[in-house]
Design an enzyme around this catalytic site. Structure first.
Site: not given
Ligand code: ZN
Length: 276
Positions: A8, A10, A60, A104, A116, A135
């Site tokens: 990902d 972030e 992502h 993240h 998020h 996640e």
């Molecule tokens: Zn992401």
């Protein structure tokens, strides 16, 4: 040992703002190269630790972020969207371990860079069995359902703490510490990559010794999401089996982790159609 790598953006060192993580953002072209090179560091580390092959999944946004000319050519890459298992597409029995890089904190965290859960504009909070699931937890459960343990999580210090809380003593690399949602004290890319390579090597070596157990909470999975507003919940409620809990909350009982992820993705896609 076959190694699975989900990447990902972030949680990559230096990333603190959506201007870096959105394709239209001013700094996106630079941040996607930092992401590519953190993936390369994990790939180098995986081979150092004894991997026989590495499958990389771009995890992502639209999932077309890697600069392919700069990605390690020893790997195969899954990219593009839509993917039924999204951030863990392609994981299957036979992988020795999974590595999560650039991850993240979950929606609603305090001091998590760009926190998020799957879709920030739609999902305000995600819980499974009454506990917050980010996640890392969701994707680890999908990996666990096919017997693959998570061995490494990298990102900010908040997601690293959340990962250890959920998964126990996995390898983690904190590449930055959040000051607030859009500010961090961060390692620079080269230093972060150095640490990620060392940790990926240790993670794969420990996985070969059987140090990690697949994350397999007992089913059913009681998913509850608080949406950003009632319009998102109105749309999510269209999915059969969904139970409306309040103006903004919906629940679903999923029989296994892949079904949990797919319901969450269906809800977020439905909810996103209501955004104005
Ligand atoms: Zn992401």
């Amino acid at each position: 040992m076959r190694v699975y790598l989900s990447v990902d953006m972030e949680g990559v060192a230096g990333v603190v703002h959506v201007d870096q993580t959105r394709r239209s953002g001013h700094d996106y072209e630079r941040a996607r190269r930092w992401m590519t090179h953190e993936a390369n560091a994990a790939i180098d580390g995986a081979y150092d630790g004894g991997a026989s092959s590495v499958l990389v999944n771009d995890s992502h946004a639209d999932m077309r972020n890697f600069v392919l000319e700069e990605l390690d050519p020893r790997v195969e890459l899954i990219s593009g969207s839509l993917k039924p298992l999204s951030m863990v597409q392609g994981v299957e029995p036979g992988f020795g371990c999974a590595l999560f890089v650039g991850y993240h904190a979950g929606a609603g965290s305090r001091a998590g860079i760009l926190d998020h859960t799957y879709f920030g504009k739609v999902v305000a909070r995600c819980r499974v069995g009454g506990r917050d699931w980010n996640e890392t937890a969701i994707n680890a459960a999908v990996c666990g359902a096919v017997g693959v343990p998570v061995a490494l999580v990298t990102g900010d210090s908040t997601v690293c703490a959340q990962a250890r809380e959920i998964l126990g003593e996995v390898e983690t690399v904190s590449v930055k510490e959040a000051v607030s949602r859009y500010a961090a004290r961060s390692l620079l890319p080269a230093a972060a990559q150095h640490r990620i390579r060392a940790a990926a090597s240790a993670a794969v070596r420990r996985a070969r010794d059987g140090a990690f157990a697949p994350f397999r909470p007992p089913p059913p999975f009681e998913l509850e999401v608080e949406f950003a507003n009632a319009a998102c919940a109105d749309a999510a409620e269209l999915l059969p089996g969904t139970v409306r809990r309040s103006g903004v909350a919906c629940a679903y009982r999923a029989g296994d982790a892949p079904a949990l992820l797919q319901v969450l993705r269906a809800w977020t896609l439905l909810g996103s159609t209501t955004l104005t």
